[in-house]
Write an enzyme that holds these catalytic residues in place. Structure first.
Site, PDB file in Angstrom:
ATOM      1  CB  CYS A   1      -0.905  -0.011   1.232  1.00 29.05           C
ATOM      2  SG  CYS A   1      -2.016   1.416   1.281  1.00 29.05           S
TER       3      CYS A   1
ATOM      4  CB  CYS B   1      -1.257   3.847   8.114  1.00 29.92           C
ATOM      5  SG  CYS B   1      -2.303   4.453   6.778  1.00 29.92           S
TER       6      CYS B   1
ATOM      7  CB  CYS C   1      -0.745  -0.201   8.261  1.00 22.96           C
ATOM      8  SG  CYS C   1      -1.546  -1.454   7.225  1.00 22.96           S
TER       9      CYS C   1
ATOM     10  CB  CYS D   1     -15.255  -7.181   6.930  1.00 21.56           C
ATOM     11  SG  CYS D   1     -14.404  -5.622   6.606  1.00 21.56           S
TER      12      CYS D   1
ATOM     13  CB  CYS E   1     -18.410  -4.940   5.999  1.00 20.37           C
ATOM     14  SG  CYS E   1     -17.493  -3.481   6.547  1.00 20.37           S
TER      15      CYS E   1
ATOM     16  CB  CYS F   1     -18.066  -0.145   9.650  1.00 22.05           C
ATOM     17  SG  CYS F   1     -16.936  -0.999  10.768  1.00 22.05           S
TER      18      CYS F   1
ATOM     19  NE  ARG G   1     -17.008  -5.827  14.194  1.00 18.75           N
ATOM     20  CZ  ARG G   1     -17.359  -4.826  13.402  1.00 18.75           C
ATOM     21  NH1 ARG G   1     -16.469  -3.958  13.003  1.00 18.75           N
ATOM     22  NH2 ARG G   1     -18.596  -4.707  12.979  1.00 18.75           N
TER      23      ARG G   1
END
Ligand code: SAM
Ligand code: DTB
Ligand code: SF4
Length: 310
Positions: free
Chosen positions: A39, A43, A46, A83, A115, A175, A247
């Site tokens: 990616c 972040c 991550c 998801c 999701c 979400c 969650r």
């Protein structure tokens, strides 16, 4: 409210939870990384960012057949929501997005709530996801706006809020949650709660992750989140967002049964089920079901699969 005595806060959260929802019911969502690694975003938490060496390799987008098989297995194992995650900065129109739209339809036909979390979206892309049968779009604010700048520099808080608006405008359910344990202050957590709760309507689903500190990421050495900090966050979120599904998300592998029990009491009513999150391990499903039973809780009944096979 956030700084109140912990047991008073938990007691009030439990009361709100019982007044607004069926407090015996816990949602079991299953996660699948359909496009892993590589990616372009940075972040700091991550393992999938191409900026860090974490051992997570970039992989191609999965096929619709692979995703359908994984969804059926997740359902057979007790999940009611599925998801799909993609390590994308943003959605780009083209064959990859077209394939994700097909995946959404296939998961829905398998009898699961759908999701996806695909990064930034434009309003027309959100509308296409809706038309494909998507129920929820996950897009986390992660932390408060001030601390956000220290965690990610390749996008800004406003970008996140814009995508959330596009998702809402398309009529999808939202979400949206955050991560504890990245070095943020209590005020940053309060800012996150404020940003989440002031959305109108509020998010239907609020994942509270604790950092999975992955070697090779800038946050690899962060200490674990104190148990009472997590409990306080769950309780405060429940009081501020009485109708949301809250969650207990990433980091549950490190949580004791006792802490999870307190979090369910304070209003958490959803977990990720299955042995993997996106790239890291998750708690074991047999252990999760045993815990739910010991606590007198039950998993949400999944909806029926469509009889026409896909
Ligand atoms: N690329 C998309 C995006 O960032 O929106 C979707 C996938 S991204 C992996 C989804 C969310 O996973 C992030 O917003 C973050 O909240 C969470 N996450 C990622 N790595 C994590 C970690 N190491 N610990 C806890 N949560 C994490
Ligand atoms: C969310 O809030 N947590 C999930 C899901 N939404 C996409 C992701 C957790 C990822 C944990 C690190 C990993 O497994 O790569
Ligand atoms: Fe990319 Fe999402 Fe990971 Fe950020 S959190 S690096 S956008 S996959």
């Amino acid at each position: 409210m956030y700084h109140r005595g912990l047991l008073d806060l938990v007691f009030d959260a439990a009361r709100v939870h019982r007044a607004t929802q069926d407090a015996a019911e816990v949602q079991c969502a299953s996660l699948l990384s359909v496009k892993t690694g590589g990616c372009p975003e940075n972040c700091s938490y991550c393992p999938q960012s191409a900026h860090y060496s974490t051992g997570v390799e970039a992989e191609p987008l999965m096929t619709v057949g692979e995703v359908t098989a994984a969804a059926r297995t997740a359902k057979a194992n007790g999940a009611d929501r599925f998801c799909l995650g993609a390590a994308w900065r943003e959605v780009q129109d083209g064959p990859a997005f077209d394939r994700v739209l097909e995946m959404v339809g296939a998961v829905k036909r398998a009898g699961l709530e759908t999701c996806v979390t695909l990064g930034m979206l434009t309003p027309p892309q959100a509308a296409r996801l809706r038309d494909a049968g998507l129920d929820y779009y996950n897009h986390n604010l992660d932390t408060g706006p001030d601390f956000y700048r220290q965690i990610i520099t390749t996008r800004c808080y406003e970008d996140r809020l814009r995508t959330l608006d596009a998702v809402r405008e398309a009529g999808l359910k939202v979400c949206c949650g955050g991560i504890l344990g990245m070095g943020e202050s209590h005020d940053d957590r309060i800012d996150l709660l404020h940003e989440l709760a002031r959305q109108d309507p509020q998010p239907e689903s609020v994942p509270i992750n604790t950092l999975v500190a992955v070697a090779g990421t800038p946050l690899e050495d962060r200490p674990p989140v104190a148990w009472d900090d997590l409990l306080r966050m769950v309780a405060a979120a429940r009081i501020l967002m009485p109708h949301a599904r809250i969650r207990l998300s990433a980091g549950r592998l490190q949580m004791s049964d006792t802490l999870q029990a307190f979090c369910f009491l304070a209003g958490a009513n959803s977990i990720f089920l299955g042995d993997r999150l996106l790239t890291t391990p998750n708690a074991d499903a047999d252990g999760d079901f045993a815990l739910l039973e010991r606590l007198g809780l039950r998993a949400v009944e999944p909806r029926e699969a469509e009889t026409v096979s896909s």
